[in-house]
Design an enzyme around this catalytic site. Sequence first.
Site, PDB file in Angstrom:
ATOM      1  N   ASP A  85      -2.795  -2.177   9.998  1.00  0.00           N
ATOM      2  CA  ASP A  85      -2.878  -2.141   8.527  1.00  0.00           C
ATOM      3  C   ASP A  85      -3.336  -3.469   7.920  1.00  0.00           C
ATOM      4  OD1 ASP A  85      -1.930   0.421   8.692  1.00  0.00           O
ATOM      5  OD2 ASP A  85       0.027   0.016   7.800  1.00  0.00           O
ATOM      6  N   LYS A  93       0.846  -1.212   0.000  1.00  0.00           N
ATOM      7  CA  LYS A  93       0.000   0.000   0.000  1.00  0.00           C
ATOM      8  C   LYS A  93       0.864   1.239   0.000  1.00  0.00           C
ATOM      9  CE  LYS A  93       0.909   1.182   4.457  1.00  0.00           C
ATOM     10  NZ  LYS A  93       1.732   2.318   4.814  1.00  0.00           N
TER      11      LYS A  93
HETATM   12  O1  C5P Z   1      -0.608  -2.144  14.530  1.00  0.00           O
HETATM   13  P1  C5P Z   1       0.841  -2.230  14.188  1.00  0.00           P
HETATM   14  O2  C5P Z   1       1.514  -3.358  14.914  1.00  0.00           O
HETATM   15  O3  C5P Z   1       1.114  -2.264  12.727  1.00  0.00           O
HETATM   16  O4  C5P Z   1       1.496  -0.897  14.722  1.00  0.00           O
HETATM   17  C1  C5P Z   1       2.879  -0.791  14.911  1.00  0.00           C
HETATM   18  C2  C5P Z   1       3.169   0.387  15.810  1.00  0.00           C
HETATM   19  O5  C5P Z   1       2.898   1.608  15.107  1.00  0.00           O
HETATM   20  C3  C5P Z   1       2.351   0.478  17.070  1.00  0.00           C
HETATM   21  O6  C5P Z   1       2.920  -0.286  18.087  1.00  0.00           O
HETATM   22  C4  C5P Z   1       2.409   1.972  17.371  1.00  0.00           C
HETATM   23  O7  C5P Z   1       3.657   2.308  17.942  1.00  0.00           O
HETATM   24  C5  C5P Z   1       2.382   2.596  15.990  1.00  0.00           C
HETATM   25  N1  C5P Z   1       1.027   2.962  15.574  1.00  0.00           N
HETATM   26  C6  C5P Z   1       0.411   4.037  16.170  1.00  0.00           C
HETATM   27  N2  C5P Z   1      -0.858   4.391  15.816  1.00  0.00           N
HETATM   28  C7  C5P Z   1      -1.501   3.718  14.840  1.00  0.00           C
HETATM   29  C8  C5P Z   1      -0.881   2.614  14.187  1.00  0.00           C
HETATM   30  C9  C5P Z   1       0.382   2.269  14.588  1.00  0.00           C
HETATM   31  O8  C5P Z   1       0.982   4.691  17.059  1.00  0.00           O
HETATM   32  N3  C5P Z   1      -2.748   4.084  14.518  1.00  0.00           N
END
Ligand code: C5P
Length: 316
Positions: free
Chosen positions: A146, A11
């Site tokens: 994501d 993406k």
């Molecule tokens: O959900 P995912 O594991 O992909 O997110 C990785 C990191 O990115 C989270 O631990 C957080 O630090 C940050 N993040 C965030 N806010 C979001 C998505 C991700 O702070 N909406």
Amino acid sequence: MSSVTVRAPAKVNLQLSVGARRPDGYHDLVNVFQAVSVYDEVTASASDELTVEVVAAPGAPGRGADLHGVPLDGTNLAVRAARALAEHAGVPAAAHLSIRKAIPVAAGMAGGSADAAAALLACDALWGTQLPQAELMGLAATLGADVPFALLGHTAVGFGRGDQLSPVLGRGTFNWVFALAEGGLSTPAGYAECDRLRAAAAGEPAPRSEVHPALLVALRAGDAAALGPVLSNDLQAAALSLRPELAAVLAAGRTHGALGALISGSGPTCAFLVASAPAGLDLAMALTAMGMCRDVIRAAGPVGGARIQRGPGETS
Ligand code: C5P
């Protein structure tokens, strides 16, 4: 041997508006994603236990040089996806996952999320658990913000952590060029740097809490020239703070015909919207000739989300 192959797209973020950090550590987002035609493939094969291997797709940028960054243990997002599905459906977590990576690793293009989405669909078919779409989307959201979008594909806006998705209407195809940088950037580091920069900057305007109206108009019209100037990413300042050399790459892309230039997700990949596929080739050649990036990928979007390519019993 019974196996299922699923491919899932990378993406690019057309608008990534980052709100305040929440008590759970996530940030509220307005995140407009577009799925682009760079795909990882996950093949799930019958096995007694849950194992994973990662190989480079033929012709993948860097020919697998960055694959050492992909964990091969239980922290691998595809393995976590298979385990989460097995637990949810009450079946043994038994499959061999073979990931063929074309999406660059830790690049801000959601390669890990694509692998998780592909593993969910592949294991769901291999094990015959046949979860309804809504349950798959719910499981996907537990794996990462994501991951639901990697299942859905096309163009969509995510609210909340970015996982509360609504499709965005649009027409036509947009052409993209991605300039890959040496090394990766971690997503948490990007958000943490964003917080740090905001804390340091007094009187900063409140982040946008809705999709930019001009972005929706440009998407509905399929108008790349109108879309280019309204692309935005609140994580860009953080990525440029962590990797200042990327500013010159963005500037070079603009100079060589890009209609829009921005950091993809948390970076370090630079994404360029171009007017046409030939314009993309010109830009890719210019960036390569300048030696400004590790490699260049050309892609088009929007494309669909994770899809089964070959089911049980089928051969390629
Ligand atoms: O959900 P995912 O594991 O992909 O997110 C990785 C990191 O990115 C989270 O631990 C957080 O630090 C940050 N993040 C965030 N806010 C979001 C998505 C991700 O702070 N909406």
